[in-house]
Motif scaffolding. Structure first.
Motif, PDB file in Angstrom:
ATOM      1  N   LEU A   1     -12.330   8.130   0.227  1.00  0.00           N
ATOM      2  CA  LEU A   1     -11.085   7.533   0.755  1.00  0.00           C
ATOM      3  C   LEU A   1     -11.335   6.075   0.251  1.00  0.00           C
ATOM      4  O   LEU A   1     -12.037   5.434   0.013  1.00  0.00           O
ATOM      5  N   SER A   2     -10.122   5.435   0.191  1.00  0.00           N
ATOM      6  CA  SER A   2      -9.750   4.205  -0.368  1.00  0.00           C
ATOM      7  C   SER A   2      -8.964   3.327   0.770  1.00  0.00           C
ATOM      8  O   SER A   2      -8.123   3.899   1.158  1.00  0.00           O
ATOM      9  N   ILE A   3      -9.524   2.192   1.005  1.00  0.00           N
ATOM     10  CA  ILE A   3      -9.076   1.263   1.916  1.00  0.00           C
ATOM     11  C   ILE A   3      -8.292   0.155   1.245  1.00  0.00           C
ATOM     12  O   ILE A   3      -8.935  -0.662   0.406  1.00  0.00           O
ATOM     13  N   GLU A   4      -6.987   0.055   1.241  1.00  0.00           N
ATOM     14  CA  GLU A   4      -6.349  -0.985   0.858  1.00  0.00           C
ATOM     15  C   GLU A   4      -5.763  -2.004   1.643  1.00  0.00           C
ATOM     16  O   GLU A   4      -5.230  -1.539   2.828  1.00  0.00           O
ATOM     17  N   GLY A   5      -5.361  -3.346   1.350  1.00  0.00           N
ATOM     18  CA  GLY A   5      -5.131  -4.139   2.282  1.00  0.00           C
ATOM     19  C   GLY A   5      -5.854  -5.652   2.335  1.00  0.00           C
ATOM     20  O   GLY A   5      -7.121  -5.393   2.094  1.00  0.00           O
ATOM     21  N   VAL A   6      -5.402  -6.607   2.671  1.00  0.00           N
ATOM     22  CA  VAL A   6      -6.227  -7.991   2.702  1.00  0.00           C
ATOM     23  C   VAL A   6      -6.943  -7.996   3.774  1.00  0.00           C
ATOM     24  O   VAL A   6      -6.467  -8.003   4.797  1.00  0.00           O
TER      25      VAL A   6
ATOM     26  N   GLU B   1       1.042   2.987   4.708  1.00  0.00           N
ATOM     27  CA  GLU B   1       2.406   2.691   4.952  1.00  0.00           C
ATOM     28  C   GLU B   1       2.955   2.484   3.507  1.00  0.00           C
ATOM     29  O   GLU B   1       2.616   2.119   2.570  1.00  0.00           O
ATOM     30  N   PRO B   2       4.251   2.667   3.385  1.00  0.00           N
ATOM     31  CA  PRO B   2       5.172   2.921   2.138  1.00  0.00           C
ATOM     32  C   PRO B   2       5.770   1.513   1.512  1.00  0.00           C
ATOM     33  O   PRO B   2       5.907   1.597   0.155  1.00  0.00           O
TER      34      PRO B   2
ATOM     35  N   GLY C   1       1.918  -0.210   1.009  1.00  0.00           N
ATOM     36  CA  GLY C   1       0.736   0.677   0.507  1.00  0.00           C
ATOM     37  C   GLY C   1      -0.678   0.274   1.341  1.00  0.00           C
ATOM     38  O   GLY C   1      -1.750   0.877   0.873  1.00  0.00           O
ATOM     39  N   LYS C   2      -0.625  -0.513   2.248  1.00  0.00           N
ATOM     40  CA  LYS C   2      -1.701  -0.752   3.038  1.00  0.00           C
ATOM     41  C   LYS C   2      -2.289   0.384   4.013  1.00  0.00           C
ATOM     42  O   LYS C   2      -1.434   1.100   4.467  1.00  0.00           O
ATOM     43  N   GLY C   3      -3.459   0.327   4.104  1.00  0.00           N
ATOM     44  CA  GLY C   3      -3.894   1.470   5.159  1.00  0.00           C
ATOM     45  C   GLY C   3      -5.092   2.280   4.175  1.00  0.00           C
ATOM     46  O   GLY C   3      -5.594   2.013   3.212  1.00  0.00           O
ATOM     47  N   ILE C   4      -5.568   3.553   4.977  1.00  0.00           N
ATOM     48  CA  ILE C   4      -6.694   4.109   4.535  1.00  0.00           C
ATOM     49  C   ILE C   4      -5.946   5.353   3.747  1.00  0.00           C
ATOM     50  O   ILE C   4      -5.024   6.094   4.536  1.00  0.00           O
ATOM     51  N   ARG C   5      -6.252   5.737   2.542  1.00  0.00           N
ATOM     52  CA  ARG C   5      -5.830   6.919   1.890  1.00  0.00           C
ATOM     53  C   ARG C   5      -6.885   7.656   1.225  1.00  0.00           C
ATOM     54  O   ARG C   5      -7.891   7.058   1.117  1.00  0.00           O
TER      55      ARG C   5
ATOM     56  N   TYR D   1      -1.324  10.009  -3.716  1.00  0.00           N
ATOM     57  CA  TYR D   1      -0.172   9.024  -4.364  1.00  0.00           C
ATOM     58  C   TYR D   1       0.680   8.731  -3.006  1.00  0.00           C
ATOM     59  O   TYR D   1       1.041   9.645  -2.354  1.00  0.00           O
ATOM     60  N   ILE D   2       1.001   7.311  -2.856  1.00  0.00           N
ATOM     61  CA  ILE D   2       1.767   7.021  -1.960  1.00  0.00           C
ATOM     62  C   ILE D   2       3.106   6.599  -2.405  1.00  0.00           C
ATOM     63  O   ILE D   2       3.249   5.702  -3.362  1.00  0.00           O
ATOM     64  N   ALA D   3       4.258   7.103  -2.121  1.00  0.00           N
ATOM     65  CA  ALA D   3       5.699   6.998  -2.620  1.00  0.00           C
ATOM     66  C   ALA D   3       5.849   5.488  -1.903  1.00  0.00           C
ATOM     67  O   ALA D   3       5.910   5.413  -0.681  1.00  0.00           O
ATOM     68  N   ARG D   4       6.165   4.671  -2.773  1.00  0.00           N
ATOM     69  CA  ARG D   4       6.704   3.449  -2.158  1.00  0.00           C
ATOM     70  C   ARG D   4       8.121   3.140  -1.942  1.00  0.00           C
ATOM     71  O   ARG D   4       9.092   3.682  -2.980  1.00  0.00           O
ATOM     72  N   LYS D   5       8.661   2.467  -0.938  1.00  0.00           N
ATOM     73  CA  LYS D   5       9.887   2.145  -0.831  1.00  0.00           C
ATOM     74  C   LYS D   5      10.085   0.562  -1.063  1.00  0.00           C
ATOM     75  O   LYS D   5       9.525  -0.450  -1.011  1.00  0.00           O
ATOM     76  N   ALA D   6      11.294   0.411  -1.306  1.00  0.00           N
ATOM     77  CA  ALA D   6      11.896  -0.898  -1.818  1.00  0.00           C
ATOM     78  C   ALA D   6      11.734  -1.931  -0.684  1.00  0.00           C
ATOM     79  O   ALA D   6      11.533  -3.269  -0.989  1.00  0.00           O
ATOM     80  N   GLY D   7      12.335  -1.721   0.487  1.00  0.00           N
ATOM     81  CA  GLY D   7      12.387  -2.736   1.529  1.00  0.00           C
ATOM     82  C   GLY D   7      13.631  -3.174   1.715  1.00  0.00           C
ATOM     83  O   GLY D   7      14.532  -2.966   1.307  1.00  0.00           O
ATOM     84  N   LYS D   8      13.609  -4.398   2.868  1.00  0.00           N
ATOM     85  CA  LYS D   8      14.909  -4.775   3.112  1.00  0.00           C
ATOM     86  C   LYS D   8      15.688  -5.524   1.945  1.00  0.00           C
ATOM     87  O   LYS D   8      16.659  -5.625   1.791  1.00  0.00           O
TER      88      LYS D   8
END
Length: 180
Positions: A87-92, A155-156, A159-163, A168-175
């Motif tokens: 598992l990989s943990i990503e986020g500050v 989260e898309p 990309g923060k969270g546990i995966r 592969y996490i599909a990324r979204k552009a945002g507001k």
């Protein structure tokens, strides 16, 4: 016809497979696993391999023959070599550490999450962001990894969270991308 169910199950040296009716016990260098199999399925020894035998030829029984063959083969591989999930943990500020049979996860909540590892599952953390789970039972290992991932799913947007390490996490552009 199940192609997987027709394949023989090889039993390597150092692994012992005991069958008592519908009860299967596998003993190897890493430990012991036990499982009840369906009553309409049997296992038959042929030298150093085992073959799944069906009592009848219904569609349901053919499906269970493939499942049973895979489950017994996973038991044999587990007691011989074991299984591993990363598992990989990503986020500050996101990190994990092992304290006895607990995995402490600091993943953005106000308090760290203490995850109790089931008996038979061991965890190892390197660089505070990569968690490696080891177990001889593939089913228990996958269930434990899924529960740890569910503590903070990725989260898309950032990309923060546990995966899973290979996920592969599909990324979204945002507001800001949609204002044009």
């Amino acid at each position: 016809m199940s192609r997987i169910g027709n394949q023989p199950i090889p039993v390597p040296k150092g692994v012992k497979l005991d069958i008592n009716g519908s009860f299967v016990k596998v003993v190897g260098p890493k430990g012991t696993l036990e499982r009840n199999i369906r009553p309409e399925i049997g296992l038959q020894a042929e030298g150093d391999t085992f073959i799944v035998v069906r009592k009848d030829n219904s569609k349901r029984t053919r499906a269970f023959s493939g499942l049973t063959r895979t489950l017994v083969n996973n038991m044999i591989v587990g007691v011989e070599k074991g299984f591993q999930k990363k598992l990989s943990i990503e986020g500050v500020g996101y990190r994990a550490e092992v304290k006895g049979s607990f995995l402490n996860l600091s993943v953005g909540y106000s308090n760290p999450v203490e995850f109790a590892l089931p008996k038979g599952v061991s965890a190892e953390v390197d660089k505070a962001n990569n968690v490696t789970l080891d177990c001889i039972d593939k089913e228990l290992l996958g269930e434990t990894a899924a529960k740890i991932r569910a503590v903070r799913p990725p989260e898309p947007y950032k990309g923060k969270g546990i995966r899973y390490a290979d996920e592969y996490i599909a990324r979204k552009a945002g507001k800001s991308a949609s204002k044009k």
